[in-house]
Design a protein around this motif. Sequence first.
Motif, PDB file in Angstrom:
ATOM      1  N   HIS A   1     -10.878  11.831  12.352  1.00  0.00           N
ATOM      2  CA  HIS A   1      -9.731  11.252  13.280  1.00  0.00           C
ATOM      3  C   HIS A   1      -8.303  11.251  12.921  1.00  0.00           C
ATOM      4  O   HIS A   1      -8.107  10.763  11.587  1.00  0.00           O
ATOM      5  N   GLY A   2      -7.611  12.022  13.784  1.00  0.00           N
ATOM      6  CA  GLY A   2      -6.362  11.860  13.725  1.00  0.00           C
ATOM      7  C   GLY A   2      -5.632  12.601  12.628  1.00  0.00           C
ATOM      8  O   GLY A   2      -4.621  12.471  12.116  1.00  0.00           O
TER       9      GLY A   2
ATOM     10  N   ASN B   1      -0.872   9.447  10.183  1.00  0.00           N
ATOM     11  CA  ASN B   1       0.009   8.373  10.287  1.00  0.00           C
ATOM     12  C   ASN B   1      -0.539   7.637  11.832  1.00  0.00           C
ATOM     13  O   ASN B   1       0.062   7.862  12.947  1.00  0.00           O
ATOM     14  N   CYS B   2      -1.200   6.532  11.445  1.00  0.00           N
ATOM     15  CA  CYS B   2      -1.681   5.841  12.728  1.00  0.00           C
ATOM     16  C   CYS B   2      -0.701   5.065  13.595  1.00  0.00           C
ATOM     17  O   CYS B   2      -1.031   5.257  14.943  1.00  0.00           O
ATOM     18  N   THR B   3       0.475   4.796  13.071  1.00  0.00           N
ATOM     19  CA  THR B   3       1.445   4.226  14.198  1.00  0.00           C
ATOM     20  C   THR B   3       2.100   5.383  15.059  1.00  0.00           C
ATOM     21  O   THR B   3       2.726   4.838  15.874  1.00  0.00           O
ATOM     22  N   ARG B   4       1.845   6.587  14.774  1.00  0.00           N
ATOM     23  CA  ARG B   4       2.389   7.709  15.723  1.00  0.00           C
ATOM     24  C   ARG B   4       1.684   7.378  16.858  1.00  0.00           C
ATOM     25  O   ARG B   4       2.278   7.580  18.283  1.00  0.00           O
ATOM     26  N   CYS B   5       0.487   6.958  17.087  1.00  0.00           N
ATOM     27  CA  CYS B   5      -0.268   6.749  18.227  1.00  0.00           C
ATOM     28  C   CYS B   5      -0.563   5.262  18.673  1.00  0.00           C
ATOM     29  O   CYS B   5      -0.882   4.961  19.722  1.00  0.00           O
ATOM     30  N   HIS B   6      -0.660   4.453  17.684  1.00  0.00           N
ATOM     31  CA  HIS B   6      -1.200   2.904  17.795  1.00  0.00           C
ATOM     32  C   HIS B   6      -0.064   2.245  17.697  1.00  0.00           C
ATOM     33  O   HIS B   6       0.539   2.207  16.599  1.00  0.00           O
ATOM     34  N   ASN B   7       0.068   1.327  18.585  1.00  0.00           N
ATOM     35  CA  ASN B   7       1.080  -0.008  17.919  1.00  0.00           C
ATOM     36  C   ASN B   7       0.447  -1.088  17.317  1.00  0.00           C
ATOM     37  O   ASN B   7      -0.595  -1.789  18.080  1.00  0.00           O
ATOM     38  N   PRO B   8       0.676  -1.206  16.283  1.00  0.00           N
ATOM     39  CA  PRO B   8      -0.237  -2.353  15.444  1.00  0.00           C
ATOM     40  C   PRO B   8      -0.209  -3.726  15.949  1.00  0.00           C
ATOM     41  O   PRO B   8      -1.176  -4.436  15.859  1.00  0.00           O
ATOM     42  N   HIS B   9       0.775  -4.234  16.816  1.00  0.00           N
ATOM     43  CA  HIS B   9       0.720  -5.274  17.517  1.00  0.00           C
ATOM     44  C   HIS B   9      -0.309  -5.465  18.614  1.00  0.00           C
ATOM     45  O   HIS B   9      -0.796  -6.290  18.981  1.00  0.00           O
TER      46      HIS B   9
ATOM     47  N   TYR C   1       0.819  -1.305  -0.077  1.00  0.00           N
ATOM     48  CA  TYR C   1      -0.091  -0.003  -0.117  1.00  0.00           C
ATOM     49  C   TYR C   1       1.083   1.187   0.068  1.00  0.00           C
ATOM     50  O   TYR C   1       2.124   1.077   0.580  1.00  0.00           O
ATOM     51  N   PRO C   2       0.283   2.425  -0.478  1.00  0.00           N
ATOM     52  CA  PRO C   2       1.383   3.602  -0.716  1.00  0.00           C
ATOM     53  C   PRO C   2       1.535   4.077   0.922  1.00  0.00           C
ATOM     54  O   PRO C   2       2.862   4.399   0.788  1.00  0.00           O
ATOM     55  N   THR C   3       1.010   4.011   1.731  1.00  0.00           N
ATOM     56  CA  THR C   3       1.436   4.346   3.090  1.00  0.00           C
ATOM     57  C   THR C   3       0.784   3.538   3.901  1.00  0.00           C
ATOM     58  O   THR C   3      -0.147   2.758   4.037  1.00  0.00           O
ATOM     59  N   MET C   4       1.526   3.363   5.364  1.00  0.00           N
ATOM     60  CA  MET C   4       0.984   2.795   6.458  1.00  0.00           C
ATOM     61  C   MET C   4      -0.332   2.937   6.769  1.00  0.00           C
ATOM     62  O   MET C   4      -1.114   2.049   6.980  1.00  0.00           O
ATOM     63  N   THR C   5      -0.746   4.151   6.674  1.00  0.00           N
ATOM     64  CA  THR C   5      -1.901   4.445   6.927  1.00  0.00           C
ATOM     65  C   THR C   5      -3.127   4.026   6.166  1.00  0.00           C
ATOM     66  O   THR C   5      -3.931   3.420   6.301  1.00  0.00           O
ATOM     67  N   ASP C   6      -2.564   3.930   4.853  1.00  0.00           N
ATOM     68  CA  ASP C   6      -3.606   3.137   3.686  1.00  0.00           C
ATOM     69  C   ASP C   6      -3.695   1.683   4.032  1.00  0.00           C
ATOM     70  O   ASP C   6      -4.939   1.359   3.762  1.00  0.00           O
TER      71      ASP C   6
END
Lengths: 246, 154
Positions: B135-136, B142-150, B107-112
Amino acid sequence: MNRRKFLIASSAIASGIIGFRLARGEEAEGRATGYIFVVDVRKCIGCGRCVRACKIENEVPLKPYYFRTWVERYVWLKGEKDLKVDSPNGGFDGFPNIYSEDEVAKSYFVPKLCNHCEDPPCVQVCPVGATYRTPDGVVLVDEKYCIGCRYCIQACPYGARYLYPRDGPRESRRNTADKCTWCYHRITKGYKPACVMACPTGARMFGREDDERILRVLEENSVSVLKPEQGTKPRVFYIGIDSEVR
Amino acid sequence: MKVTTRVVLLYILGLAVFFIARSVFVPDTFGELGHYRAASIGEIESLKTKVGENYECFNCHVNEYVDWSVGEHRRIACTSCHGLLKAHVADPKNHSAKDEFLSPYAYPTMTDFCLSCHATSPSKPESFPQISVEHGREEMWNCTRCHNPHNPVV
Ligand code: SF4
Ligand code: SF4
């Protein structure tokens, strides 16, 4: 030897051969323990992970139109009688949201795959015996023996088959009929099919037909199959679909 | 009597031709289990698997296991986000787990990538967490700034 004796002797030999074959056939059926696939459309989010994982695992060409499994979006708009169905690139890239919340009366995603029918029309029409149902109830294609006549592709009421293209990555499969095998090479080693592994929501479930977990799912929910009127007896069961889903 | 012998001989000859032709044209193991080549089952069974299993990852990635096992994403298989793993498990030095089909790299970005599941849609189950457009936004999406995907906090 006169004619009468000859006829008696030859018919005795013939019936012996036939009897032997029948007995062997029964033996083969005796060790059958089938599998069951359950799709819960109430959980599917249309992310397309399953489509991607399937294509990688099974060397399905990445171009559009070639799918062993794909996802469809069913939409009932407010004030409209006919439903809308779409499946951009089989759901490989997910589903761009083209409907607004207010106009949609009801909508869900329906993942589809080969139903591994108990009474498969695709097997009946194959002129050379290249597609068949294994003793454990999985419908497979023999890529070495298939002549690419496309009869089975026509015969399948679910559109589950496609002709593996000439430039597909797997050479030995080129120009033969291809379709979902329930990842036969995985399930016989005790793994789940790739789409079931990849599904993040648990919308796809798979197990042996004596697996208690899968039996409980079938017991606790009302399940249906696609196109029951075709009499194909599918082994893929759906939870939460309307009768318009075909 | 002579005619009968000749007929019988002809009959036997016909049978012989039939069986020879049959053994040439019908492949081995055809008809053993049904009207198909039984050996084909074994050929399909012996194909190599490509998508790996969770336990293969956790042999090495223990910290990720701890994070993942208590989080909201704990029922999602590693392969679901990281893609093909067999090659990486077999030879981690030369094959990274990064994959162009199932991982964020597709995907183009992590957020996508996050949105490939969590974008809002009226077709999704209502109980599934879907993020609103607002939201955000200040975080430049960039979702991973706040959220840990694991182990995402919701
Ligand atoms: S769904 Fe189609 S291809 Fe699959 S077993 Fe049934 S008829 Fe054959
Ligand atoms: S991976 Fe699961 S949730 Fe995603 S589209 Fe496929 S069945 Fe639906």
